[in-house]
Design an enzyme around this catalytic site. Structure first.
Site, PDB file in Angstrom:
ATOM      1  N   LYS A 268       0.881  -1.181   0.000  1.00 15.21           N
ATOM      2  CA  LYS A 268       0.000   0.000   0.000  1.00 15.21           C
ATOM      3  C   LYS A 268       0.908   1.218   0.000  1.00 15.21           C
ATOM      4  O   LYS A 268       1.859   1.283   0.773  1.00 15.21           O
ATOM      5  CB  LYS A 268      -0.908   0.024   1.225  1.00 15.21           C
ATOM      6  CG  LYS A 268      -1.810   1.262   1.223  1.00 15.21           C
ATOM      7  CD  LYS A 268      -2.910   1.175   2.258  1.00 15.21           C
ATOM      8  CE  LYS A 268      -2.461   1.634   3.615  1.00 15.21           C
ATOM      9  NZ  LYS A 268      -3.580   1.736   4.560  1.00 15.21           N
TER      10      LYS A 268
ATOM     11  N   HIS B 191     -12.256  11.032  11.474  1.00 13.96           N
ATOM     12  CA  HIS B 191     -12.659  10.275  10.284  1.00 13.96           C
ATOM     13  C   HIS B 191     -12.836   8.782  10.580  1.00 13.96           C
ATOM     14  O   HIS B 191     -13.820   8.170  10.176  1.00 13.96           O
ATOM     15  CB  HIS B 191     -11.591  10.473   9.199  1.00 13.96           C
ATOM     16  CG  HIS B 191     -11.771   9.592   8.012  1.00 13.96           C
ATOM     17  ND1 HIS B 191     -12.787   9.778   7.100  1.00 13.96           N
ATOM     18  CD2 HIS B 191     -11.069   8.503   7.596  1.00 13.96           C
ATOM     19  CE1 HIS B 191     -12.700   8.839   6.167  1.00 13.96           C
ATOM     20  NE2 HIS B 191     -11.671   8.059   6.449  1.00 13.96           N
TER      21      HIS B 191
ATOM     22  N   THR C  68      -2.366   5.193  17.674  1.00 15.81           N
ATOM     23  CA  THR C  68      -0.909   5.352  17.716  1.00 15.81           C
ATOM     24  C   THR C  68      -0.244   4.463  16.670  1.00 15.81           C
ATOM     25  O   THR C  68      -0.189   3.250  16.832  1.00 15.81           O
ATOM     26  CB  THR C  68      -0.391   5.038  19.137  1.00 15.81           C
ATOM     27  OG1 THR C  68      -1.006   5.960  20.035  1.00 15.81           O
ATOM     28  CG2 THR C  68       1.118   5.183  19.210  1.00 15.81           C
ATOM     29  N   ASP C  69       0.204   5.108  15.586  1.00 20.36           N
ATOM     30  CA  ASP C  69       0.802   4.353  14.482  1.00 20.36           C
ATOM     31  C   ASP C  69       2.103   5.010  14.020  1.00 20.36           C
ATOM     32  O   ASP C  69       2.551   4.797  12.912  1.00 20.36           O
ATOM     33  CB  ASP C  69      -0.192   4.243  13.319  1.00 20.36           C
ATOM     34  CG  ASP C  69      -0.685   5.605  12.855  1.00 20.36           C
ATOM     35  OD1 ASP C  69      -0.284   6.627  13.447  1.00 20.36           O
ATOM     36  OD2 ASP C  69      -1.470   5.652  11.892  1.00 20.36           O
TER      37      ASP C  69
ATOM     38  N   LYS D  72       3.557   9.188  19.015  1.00 20.67           N
ATOM     39  CA  LYS D  72       2.123   9.302  19.318  1.00 20.67           C
ATOM     40  C   LYS D  72       1.807   8.501  20.583  1.00 20.67           C
ATOM     41  O   LYS D  72       2.471   7.497  20.877  1.00 20.67           O
ATOM     42  CB  LYS D  72       1.271   8.752  18.165  1.00 20.67           C
ATOM     43  CG  LYS D  72       1.087   9.726  17.010  1.00 20.67           C
ATOM     44  CD  LYS D  72       0.060   9.159  16.047  1.00 20.67           C
ATOM     45  CE  LYS D  72      -0.084  10.004  14.803  1.00 20.67           C
ATOM     46  NZ  LYS D  72      -0.913   9.334  13.795  1.00 20.67           N
TER      47      LYS D  72
HETATM   48  P1  NAD Z   1      -8.764  12.598  12.286  1.00 22.37           P
HETATM   49  O1  NAD Z   1      -7.760  13.681  12.060  1.00 22.37           O
HETATM   50  O2  NAD Z   1      -9.988  12.568  11.468  1.00 22.37           O
HETATM   51  O3  NAD Z   1      -9.212  12.620  13.827  1.00 22.37           O
HETATM   52  C1  NAD Z   1      -8.267  12.833  14.863  1.00 22.37           C
HETATM   53  C2  NAD Z   1      -8.894  12.650  16.219  1.00 22.37           C
HETATM   54  O4  NAD Z   1      -7.880  12.858  17.224  1.00 22.37           O
HETATM   55  C3  NAD Z   1     -10.013  13.627  16.539  1.00 22.37           C
HETATM   56  O5  NAD Z   1     -10.964  12.983  17.365  1.00 22.37           O
HETATM   57  C4  NAD Z   1      -9.295  14.731  17.328  1.00 22.37           C
HETATM   58  O6  NAD Z   1     -10.165  15.434  18.200  1.00 22.37           O
HETATM   59  C5  NAD Z   1      -8.322  13.880  18.122  1.00 22.37           C
HETATM   60  N1  NAD Z   1      -7.123  14.574  18.604  1.00 22.37           N
HETATM   61  C6  NAD Z   1      -6.155  15.141  17.864  1.00 22.37           C
HETATM   62  N2  NAD Z   1      -5.185  15.622  18.655  1.00 22.37           N
HETATM   63  C7  NAD Z   1      -5.560  15.352  19.942  1.00 22.37           C
HETATM   64  C8  NAD Z   1      -4.984  15.607  21.208  1.00 22.37           C
HETATM   65  N3  NAD Z   1      -3.815  16.223  21.326  1.00 22.37           N
HETATM   66  N4  NAD Z   1      -5.638  15.186  22.318  1.00 22.37           N
HETATM   67  C9  NAD Z   1      -6.833  14.562  22.192  1.00 22.37           C
HETATM   68  N5  NAD Z   1      -7.425  14.300  21.017  1.00 22.37           N
HETATM   69  C10 NAD Z   1      -6.798  14.690  19.912  1.00 22.37           C
HETATM   70  O7  NAD Z   1      -7.934  11.242  12.172  1.00 22.37           O
HETATM   71  P2  NAD Z   1      -8.489   9.762  11.895  1.00 22.37           P
HETATM   72  O8  NAD Z   1      -8.426   9.480  10.441  1.00 22.37           O
HETATM   73  O9  NAD Z   1      -9.760   9.549  12.632  1.00 22.37           O
HETATM   74  O10 NAD Z   1      -7.319   8.907  12.571  1.00 22.37           O
HETATM   75  C11 NAD Z   1      -7.136   8.938  13.975  1.00 22.37           C
HETATM   76  C12 NAD Z   1      -5.786   8.312  14.304  1.00 22.37           C
HETATM   77  O11 NAD Z   1      -5.775   6.952  13.879  1.00 22.37           O
HETATM   78  C13 NAD Z   1      -4.595   8.962  13.600  1.00 22.37           C
HETATM   79  O12 NAD Z   1      -3.538   9.046  14.528  1.00 22.37           O
HETATM   80  C14 NAD Z   1      -4.249   7.997  12.480  1.00 22.37           C
HETATM   81  O13 NAD Z   1      -2.906   8.070  12.095  1.00 22.37           O
HETATM   82  C15 NAD Z   1      -4.589   6.686  13.162  1.00 22.37           C
HETATM   83  N6  NAD Z   1      -4.855   5.571  12.251  1.00 22.37           N
HETATM   84  C16 NAD Z   1      -4.427   4.337  12.656  1.00 22.37           C
HETATM   85  C17 NAD Z   1      -4.651   3.237  11.863  1.00 22.37           C
HETATM   86  C18 NAD Z   1      -4.206   1.873  12.326  1.00 22.37           C
HETATM   87  O14 NAD Z   1      -4.214   0.940  11.536  1.00 22.37           O
HETATM   88  N7  NAD Z   1      -3.875   1.717  13.572  1.00 22.37           N
HETATM   89  C19 NAD Z   1      -5.318   3.385  10.637  1.00 22.37           C
HETATM   90  C20 NAD Z   1      -5.808   4.652  10.265  1.00 22.37           C
HETATM   91  C21 NAD Z   1      -5.579   5.736  11.099  1.00 22.37           C
END
Ligand code: NAD
Length: 319
Positions: free
Chosen positions: A67, A137, A221-222, A226
């Site tokens: 990917k 998201h 956390t990825d 983080k």
């Molecule tokens: P997004 O930007 O749409 O949402 C981010 C979220 O984090 C929101 O709820 C926001 O309010 C919150 N946030 C941001 N900074 C913060 C802080 N300092 N304290 C408290 N809350 C905080 O992002 P998303 O697409 O929903 O993704 C969320 C997380 O998941 C990202 O870190 C992304 O990299 C990770 N992710 C992980 C995987 C996986 O496979 N583990 C896959 C996709 C996304």
């Protein structure tokens, strides 16, 4: 070769298929049949973007590929998703390209499937209160898949900006469940299952806020640095992950390992539980924590499922 564009994915992939593909590949990883290769992720120095590759191979399913994509923070202003990715599948016998498949929705579905698989295998059977920490998201995808795993009676949630919680309330409503926005001090003691899905670099939940018996799926956390939950909570929990190497380097467990509170050997690949080689939760009062870091093999597993279905239905574009 075939192309399955992003717009076609929604009609080709269900949550149930995503669940089964991710569960199967976690088991293959734990058996040593499937391997993720080292991840490349770089700041481009252009458009503030982070770009990279995740690749792997599953000898059981013969899914081989990568990917490629990343994070473009300015996309939302252009009406596009900030996370952009495409999945490339190759023929494991010849190395020839098999398919290019849109990866945006599949990333959301496979990430939601990972926390759902962890709930299925680790949460208490009598779990009733589902809690979300985060409302970005990914959060709606995580909640929908989670609610299918137990007979939940209530959804509670916290987000730094409470106005974004409406979207989670709407998902709870789809399932006919009551929804309440709560403080973090209420969320922990009331929740049976918690999904954290934040882009946070500091803990928002600590051990004192969590009651015995809770299952947590920490999914945000990825990346190095983080963090979503305190190291006290990580070290108090029975730990599970998709892949130990990622959990200790870029996942939620990185901080507790660095602090010397846990060792990599303390973290169990969830695939071992799926395969029956590890009991998972041992007692009703255990706190279980799944560190979902996101691996290439999840992407390849869901992409292979989509490709098979698109070819069977005649909707894959042949070039
Ligand atoms: P997004 O930007 O749409 O949402 C981010 C979220 O984090 C929101 O709820 C926001 O309010 C919150 N946030 C941001 N900074 C913060 C802080 N300092 N304290 C408290 N809350 C905080 O992002 P998303 O697409 O929903 O993704 C969320 C997380 O998941 C990202 O870190 C992304 O990299 C990770 N992710 C992980 C995987 C996986 O496979 N583990 C896959 C996709 C996304």
């Amino acid at each position: 070769m075939h192309i399955v564009p992003e717009a076609a994915i929604a009609g080709l992939m269900t949550r149930d298929q995503s669940f089964r593909a991710v569960e199967a590949v976690f088991a293959s990883m734990a058996r040593g049949s499937a391997r993720n290769f080292p991840v490349i992720r770089e700041a481009l120095g252009h458009a503030d973007a982070l770009y990279g590759f995740k690749s792997g191979f599953d000898r059981d399913s013969l899914a081989l590929g990568l990917k490629s994509g990343g994070f473009w923070p300015g996309n939302a202003a252009k009406g596009l998703t900030n996370h952009q990715s495409s999945i490339f599948l190759f023929d494991a016998d010849t190395g020839q390209i098999k398919a290019v498949i849109g990866g945006n929705l599949l990333t959301a579905l496979r990430t939601a499937a990972a926390s759902a698989v962890s709930i299925h295998h680790l949460a208490r059977p009598d779990a009733e209160v589902m809690a979300m920490v985060g409302a970005g998201h990914q959060a709606t995808f995580q909640l929908r898949a989670a609610l299918e795993q137990r007979k939940f009676r209530r959804v509670i949630a916290w987000n730094r900006s409470p106005d974004r919680l409406d979207r989670l309330a709407a998902v709870a409503d789809e399932f006919g469940l009551p929804f309440e926005a709560v403080s973090l001090d209420r969320l922990g003691p009331e929740a049976d299952v918690i999904i954290t899905i934040l882009s946070s670099f500091a803990p928002v939940l600590t051990a004192t806020q969590i009651k015995p018996g809770t299952h947590l799926a920490c999914m945000g956390t990825d990346t190095r640095g983080k963090q979503e939950v305190g190291t006290d909570l990580v070290s108090a929990a029975r730990l599970f992950t998709d892949e130990v190497a990622q959990s200790v380097s870029i996942g939620e467990c990185q901080h507790a390992v660095q602090a010397g509170l846990i060792r990599p050997e303390d973290i169990v690949p969830l695939g071992r539980v799926i395969d029956g080689g590890h009991p998972g939760r041992r007692a009703p009062e255990d706190i279980t924590l799944f560190d979902g870091t996101g691996v290439a093999l999840q992407d390849l597993a869901v992409a292979a499922t989509v490709l098979e279905r698109a070819i069977a239905e005649g909707s894959a574009i042949e070039v």
